[in-house]
Design an enzyme around this catalytic site. Structure first.
Site, mmCIF file in Angstrom:
data_model
loop_
_atom_site.group_PDB
_atom_site.id
_atom_site.type_symbol
_atom_site.label_atom_id
_atom_site.label_comp_id
_atom_site.label_asym_id
_atom_site.label_seq_id
_atom_site.Cartn_x
_atom_site.Cartn_y
_atom_site.Cartn_z
ATOM 1 N N LYS A 56 43.155 -7.954 60.182
ATOM 2 C CA LYS A 56 43.300 -9.393 60.436
ATOM 3 C C LYS A 56 42.551 -9.784 61.712
ATOM 4 C CE LYS A 56 47.628 -9.591 57.893
ATOM 5 N NZ LYS A 56 49.094 -9.498 57.883
ATOM 6 N N GLN A 100 54.134 -9.657 61.732
ATOM 7 C CA GLN A 100 53.827 -8.632 60.736
ATOM 8 C C GLN A 100 55.120 -7.963 60.258
ATOM 9 O OE1 GLN A 100 50.801 -8.145 59.459
ATOM 10 N NE2 GLN A 100 51.408 -6.467 58.141
ATOM 11 N N ASP A 123 51.862 -17.739 57.356
ATOM 12 C CA ASP A 123 52.314 -16.806 56.323
ATOM 13 C C ASP A 123 53.088 -17.534 55.224
ATOM 14 O OD1 ASP A 123 51.765 -14.152 56.112
ATOM 15 O OD2 ASP A 123 53.418 -13.465 57.367
HETATM 16 N N1 GUN Z 1 53.204 -7.052 55.605
HETATM 17 C C1 GUN Z 1 52.436 -6.749 54.530
HETATM 18 N N2 GUN Z 1 51.773 -7.839 54.112
HETATM 19 C C2 GUN Z 1 52.119 -8.854 54.932
HETATM 20 C C3 GUN Z 1 51.763 -10.234 55.010
HETATM 21 O O1 GUN Z 1 50.977 -10.770 54.224
HETATM 22 N N3 GUN Z 1 52.355 -10.942 56.013
HETATM 23 C C4 GUN Z 1 53.220 -10.372 56.874
HETATM 24 N N4 GUN Z 1 53.758 -11.150 57.809
HETATM 25 N N5 GUN Z 1 53.571 -9.115 56.837
HETATM 26 C C5 GUN Z 1 53.010 -8.356 55.869
#
Ligand code: GUN
Length: 299
Positions: A56, A100, A123
């Site tokens: 990211k 995350q 998100d």
């Molecule tokens: N953990 C795995 N995929 C994601 C995601 O798309 N967003 C978040 N916040 N955590 C994750």
């Protein structure tokens, strides 16, 4: 019965989306505007989460989004994270905040997600944004299911009236995925660990979405010939000492010849998730600044 199969190239589409975002951001900053900003909060040292966060951050740098990421030790308290989120909510440079997941025990992720201002919830997991999805209103959408919808749209795959089966009911993927497909006029079944005779159900699917995180669960005899198969799972074969290749929830080699379209792992849904995160951040920025932006955040 072999079917003429094709690969849904999420990696290529994600690259094109990111190039468009980069051009848009370059144009804004050339006029003296600040760049969009994203804060990714990571707690602990889960290696898979650390790898996602690196992806990211790298993608942010490539398109010109400023990163305000923070990494916390496993023993950070809820109150400390709450305070950090409140500061980011008030920070005018930050357009998106992402925690995350999963969080280490005993941190309560559901409670923490309430702390993120809904306008910065890139998100799409705040109850307000999930509520907007339920109602079919415009708003920030969860990145992985939004990425799947964008990929299907890019290949002109018609969903109207189709039987869609989503396997897995997580709040990150399965539930919002089912709602997005229903909003696109598919007939949706949301299957999970208590579903009886899952293979009989998946064999009826015109569109099969696997989002359970069980490596190669979906075998050829679970799939209807001609189906579209989307693999959201991503697991590493092997162990920590000898990490093997990445595999999805679908036994790709055996399933692929049956399908009309299928996503690979890696290079399918994963890059689309990152592209949608960047797009959500840029959309959030555009809502705050109202520059002309033609993109969307409402798959
Ligand atoms: N953990 C795995 N995929 C994601 C995601 O798309 N967003 C978040 N916040 N955590 C994750």
């Amino acid at each position: 019965m072999p079917v003429d199969t094709s690969i849904l190239d999420g990696k290529g589409l994600a690259e094109r989306i990111q190039l468009d975002l980069r051009d848009q951001i370059t144009a804004w900053t050339a006029q003296g505007g600040r760049p969009p900003g994203l804060a990714v909060l990571m707690v602990g040292n889960n290696p898979a989460s650390a790898a996602y966060v690196r992806h990211k951050e790298r993608a942010c740098a490539q398109v010109g989004i400023a990163s305000y990421s923070q990494h916390f030790a496993e023993d950070v308290t809820f109150a400390e994270l709450q305070e950090v989120i409140q500061r980011l909510n008030a920070d005018a440079r930050v357009d998106g905040i992402l925690v995350q997941l999963p969080l280490p025990d005993p941190l309560d992720s559901t409670a923490l997600l309430y702390e993120i201002h809904p306008d910065k919830d890139v998100d799409g997991l705040h109850p307000l944004n999930l509520g907007r999805l339920v109602r079919g209103e415009r708003g920030l959408r969860s990145c992985t299911p939004a990425g799947v919808m964008r990929l299907l749209a890019a290949y002109d795959i018609n969903l109207s009236g189709k039987q869609a089966v989503v396997v897995g009911r997580s709040i990150l993927v399965g539930k919002p995925m089912a709602l997005m497909l229903a909003n696109a006029n598919a007939t949706v079944t949301l299957a999970h660990s208590h579903t009886q005779d899952l293979p009989a159900l998946t064999r009826r699917a015109d569109l099969l979405i696997a989002a359970v995180g069980r490596p190669q669960l979906i075998t050829a005899d679970w799939v209807k010939p001609g189906a579209v198969v989307i693999d959201v799972g991503i697991s590493r074969q092997g162990d920590a000492a000898n990490p093997g290749r990445l595999v999805g929830d679908v036994d790709f080699e055996r399933v692929q010849p049956l399908t009309s379209w299928i996503t690979p792992v890696p290079g399918g849904v994963g890059p689309m998730t990152v592209a949608m995160l960047l797009q959500n951040t840029v959309w959030s920025y555009s809502q705050r600044h109202k520059p002309s932006y033609n993109g969307e955040a409402d798959s």
